[in-house]
Design a protein around this motif. Structure first.
Motif, PDB file in Angstrom:
ATOM      1  N   PHE A   1       9.275  -8.578  12.060  1.00 58.89           N
ATOM      2  CA  PHE A   1       7.943  -8.039  11.762  1.00 58.89           C
ATOM      3  C   PHE A   1       7.305  -8.845  10.636  1.00 58.89           C
ATOM      4  N   ARG A   2       5.997  -9.130  10.771  1.00 59.94           N
ATOM      5  CA  ARG A   2       5.262  -9.919   9.785  1.00 59.94           C
ATOM      6  C   ARG A   2       4.042  -9.162   9.289  1.00 59.94           C
TER       7      ARG A   2
ATOM      8  N   PHE B   1      -7.317  -1.919  10.016  1.00 57.18           N
ATOM      9  CA  PHE B   1      -5.912  -2.235   9.848  1.00 57.18           C
ATOM     10  C   PHE B   1      -5.359  -2.257  11.266  1.00 57.18           C
ATOM     11  N   SER B   2      -4.627  -3.303  11.622  1.00 60.80           N
ATOM     12  CA  SER B   2      -4.156  -3.466  12.990  1.00 60.80           C
ATOM     13  C   SER B   2      -2.668  -3.774  13.023  1.00 60.80           C
ATOM     14  N   VAL B   3      -1.986  -3.172  13.988  1.00 63.47           N
ATOM     15  CA  VAL B   3      -0.575  -3.469  14.237  1.00 63.47           C
ATOM     16  C   VAL B   3      -0.469  -4.002  15.661  1.00 63.47           C
ATOM     17  N   ASP B   4      -0.034  -5.240  15.784  1.00 59.18           N
ATOM     18  CA  ASP B   4       0.212  -5.847  17.088  1.00 59.18           C
ATOM     19  C   ASP B   4       1.600  -5.384  17.528  1.00 59.18           C
TER      20      ASP B   4
ATOM     21  N   ALA C   1       1.253  -7.028  11.306  1.00 59.15           N
ATOM     22  CA  ALA C   1       0.274  -6.130  10.679  1.00 59.15           C
ATOM     23  C   ALA C   1      -0.745  -6.996   9.950  1.00 59.15           C
ATOM     24  N   ARG C   2      -2.037  -6.616  10.065  1.00 60.34           N
ATOM     25  CA  ARG C   2      -3.068  -7.378   9.380  1.00 60.34           C
ATOM     26  C   ARG C   2      -4.321  -6.534   9.203  1.00 60.34           C
ATOM     27  N   MET C   3      -5.210  -7.024   8.363  1.00 53.43           N
ATOM     28  CA  MET C   3      -6.533  -6.443   8.165  1.00 53.43           C
ATOM     29  C   MET C   3      -7.554  -7.455   8.672  1.00 53.43           C
TER      30      MET C   3
ATOM     31  N   ARG D   1       0.069  -3.884   2.042  1.00 51.33           N
ATOM     32  CA  ARG D   1       1.474  -3.805   1.588  1.00 51.33           C
ATOM     33  C   ARG D   1       1.993  -2.367   1.666  1.00 51.33           C
ATOM     34  N   ASP D   2       1.130  -1.412   1.346  1.00 53.13           N
ATOM     35  CA  ASP D   2       1.514   0.001   1.397  1.00 53.13           C
ATOM     36  C   ASP D   2       1.734   0.471   2.839  1.00 53.13           C
ATOM     37  N   LEU D   3       0.952  -0.062   3.764  1.00 60.91           N
ATOM     38  CA  LEU D   3       1.035   0.349   5.164  1.00 60.91           C
ATOM     39  C   LEU D   3       2.130  -0.371   5.948  1.00 60.91           C
ATOM     40  N   THR D   4       2.538  -1.545   5.500  1.00 59.59           N
ATOM     41  CA  THR D   4       3.464  -2.372   6.277  1.00 59.59           C
ATOM     42  C   THR D   4       4.781  -1.679   6.626  1.00 59.59           C
ATOM     43  N   PRO D   5       5.437  -0.943   5.723  1.00 58.81           N
ATOM     44  CA  PRO D   5       6.685  -0.281   6.136  1.00 58.81           C
ATOM     45  C   PRO D   5       6.476   0.709   7.284  1.00 58.81           C
TER      46      PRO D   5
END
Length: 133
Positions: free
Chosen positions: A10-11, A30-33, A39-41, A78-82
């Motif tokens: 995961f990146r 905010f998007s999760v592929d 994960a990116r904005m 960073r807060d959403l990534t986990p």
């Protein structure tokens, strides 16, 4: 039956340190592929009114965020990534029939992402404290 995939690391794609990338379009997300584990904005005008096909198919999970500056956006990212990584791990993409399977725990990850994004909107619209005169 879910298709077996090669494990993907995961990146998280951070924005440039300076700037206002999320203010460049009509909407920010905010998007999760869920297919490639990213994960990116991002902001875009073309996606403001209609969802892209990858969102409609469920392969990308996205939540609107306010037009933050890059530093704020990276902090939220960073807060959403986990939670995004947990969502990715609890998801399988099927090819036949085409679809997305969410396993136990995916709903909790989605809920945490939505709560944190909602909090970012509340903070964005909160009255700004003015210094004492």
């Amino acid at each position: 039956m879910a298709e077996s995939m090669t494990p993907v690391e995961f990146r998280c794609e951070l924005l440039a340190d300076e700037g206002n990338d999320l203010r460049k379009g009509d909407a920010a997300f905010f998007s999760v592929d869920l297919l490639h584990g990213t994960a990116r904005m991002y902001s875009a005008s073309e996606y403001a009114e209609t969802a892209p096909v990858l969102v409609g198919a469920g392969w990308h999970y996205r939540v609107p965020v306010p037009p933050l500056d890059n530093g704020q956006a990276n902090g939220l990212l960073r807060d959403l990534t986990p939670h995004a990584e947990n969502l990715f791990k609890m998801t399988a993409i099927r090819e036949d029939p085409l679809g997305v399977i969410f396993y136990g725990g995916a709903g909790t990850a989605m809920d945490e992402i939505q709560r944190k994004c909602a909090a970012s909107w509340r903070a964005h619209y909160a009255p700004k404290k003015q210094g004492s005169a």
